[in-house]
Write an enzyme that holds these catalytic residues in place. Structure first.
Site, mmCIF file in Angstrom:
data_model
loop_
_atom_site.group_PDB
_atom_site.id
_atom_site.type_symbol
_atom_site.label_atom_id
_atom_site.label_comp_id
_atom_site.label_asym_id
_atom_site.label_seq_id
_atom_site.Cartn_x
_atom_site.Cartn_y
_atom_site.Cartn_z
ATOM 1 C CB VAL A 252 4.358 2.954 -2.646
ATOM 2 C CG1 VAL A 252 5.313 2.365 -2.832
ATOM 3 C CG2 VAL A 252 4.157 3.249 -0.881
ATOM 4 C CG PHE B 192 1.297 -0.073 -2.737
ATOM 5 C CD1 PHE B 192 2.548 0.056 -1.816
ATOM 6 C CD2 PHE B 192 0.020 -0.812 -1.513
ATOM 7 C CE1 PHE B 192 2.764 -0.646 -0.714
ATOM 8 C CE2 PHE B 192 0.702 -1.243 -0.502
ATOM 9 C CZ PHE B 192 1.794 -1.429 -0.140
ATOM 10 C CG ASP B 193 1.855 2.919 -9.894
ATOM 11 O OD1 ASP B 193 0.748 2.753 -10.789
ATOM 12 O OD2 ASP B 193 2.713 2.420 -9.822
ATOM 13 C CG ASN B 194 -1.424 -2.227 -10.516
ATOM 14 O OD1 ASN B 194 -1.346 -3.506 -9.609
ATOM 15 N ND2 ASN B 194 -1.358 -3.103 -11.552
ATOM 16 C CG ASP B 195 0.515 -2.035 -14.447
ATOM 17 O OD1 ASP B 195 0.964 -2.554 -15.532
ATOM 18 O OD2 ASP B 195 -0.174 -1.889 -13.693
#
Length: 221
Positions: free
Chosen positions: A164, A9-12
């Site tokens: 994602v 996953f990306d974070n922000d």
């Protein structure tokens, strides 16, 4: 085709809602360092790339660039904990993916200590077995290297991994890495910009994302 067993996953903008935090920090930095404000759209145009890269859009003077970074980070870190929140359904979705046996990690353009801090504050750090930040890899999204590093840390092949993210840079990096790219439409970029990168899936919320991931895995069996 390999069975899908890993999600990065990306974070922000994907796991953690930091839009207001980032925008407020940008406004604080440019007002205090440059002495004038900049429109929201320009400030947020390259979110998804490292902060240092973004700041070059506002100055070509190395000393001013460094002052912008320091001013942004001091303010951002000071207000961080009370400004971050999870998007709806994230915790429940992560629990579901874990129950389904997926390995999970985070690949972000944020510096890893602050990214990890946010996940800890929001009590979801336990779900992730790796975190690749801007300080973890010499190259950054849209280059494929950070995602490939995340795959390696989890012992996954790109073909068995989904990435994602909510920015075009996320999807470009995922496509270059050979992972299945999934667009998070609830994040910071609009649907047209994301769908232009040809993700294999575009989801409007986190529960729908989990359903989509499970459907992709079933289709690979």
């Amino acid at each position: 085709m390999p069975i899908l067993d890993t999600v990065l996953f990306d974070n922000d903008g994907t796991l953690v809602d930091t839009y207001d935090l980032i925008l407020e920090s940008f406004h604080h930095a440019v007002r205090n360092v440059l002495g004038h404000d900049i429109a929201d759209e320009k400030l947020m145009a390259k979110v998804g790339q490292p902060l240092s890269t973004q700041m070059w859009d506002f100055t070509d003077d190395p000393a001013v660039h460094e002052e912008l970074l320091l001013t942004y980070r001091e303010f951002n870190h000071r207000i961080h904990d009370e400004r971050v929140s999870l998007f709806p359904g994230v915790r429940e979705g992560l629990e579901r993916l874990r129950e389904e046996g997926f390995k999970m990690g985070v690949v972000t353009s944020k510096m890893s200590p602050l990214a990890r801090r946010g996940l800890e504050v929001l009590e979801v750090a336990e779900f992730f077995d790796c975190l690749v930040g801007a300080d973890s890899c010499p190259k950054h999204k849209p280059d494929s290297d950070p995602i490939l590093m995340g795959c390696g840390l989890l012992g996954a092949t790109p073909e068995s991994c989904i990435y994602v993210g909510d920015s075009p840079y996320d999807l470009q990096a995922s496509n270059a890495a050979g992972t299945l790219s999934v667009a998070a439409l609830w994040g910071m970029f609009d649907e047209d910009a994301l769908c232009a990168e040809n993700p294999c899936l575009a989801c409007s919320d986190f529960p729908g994302l989990v359903d989509g991931i499970l459907a992709l895995r079933e289709g690979c069996r």
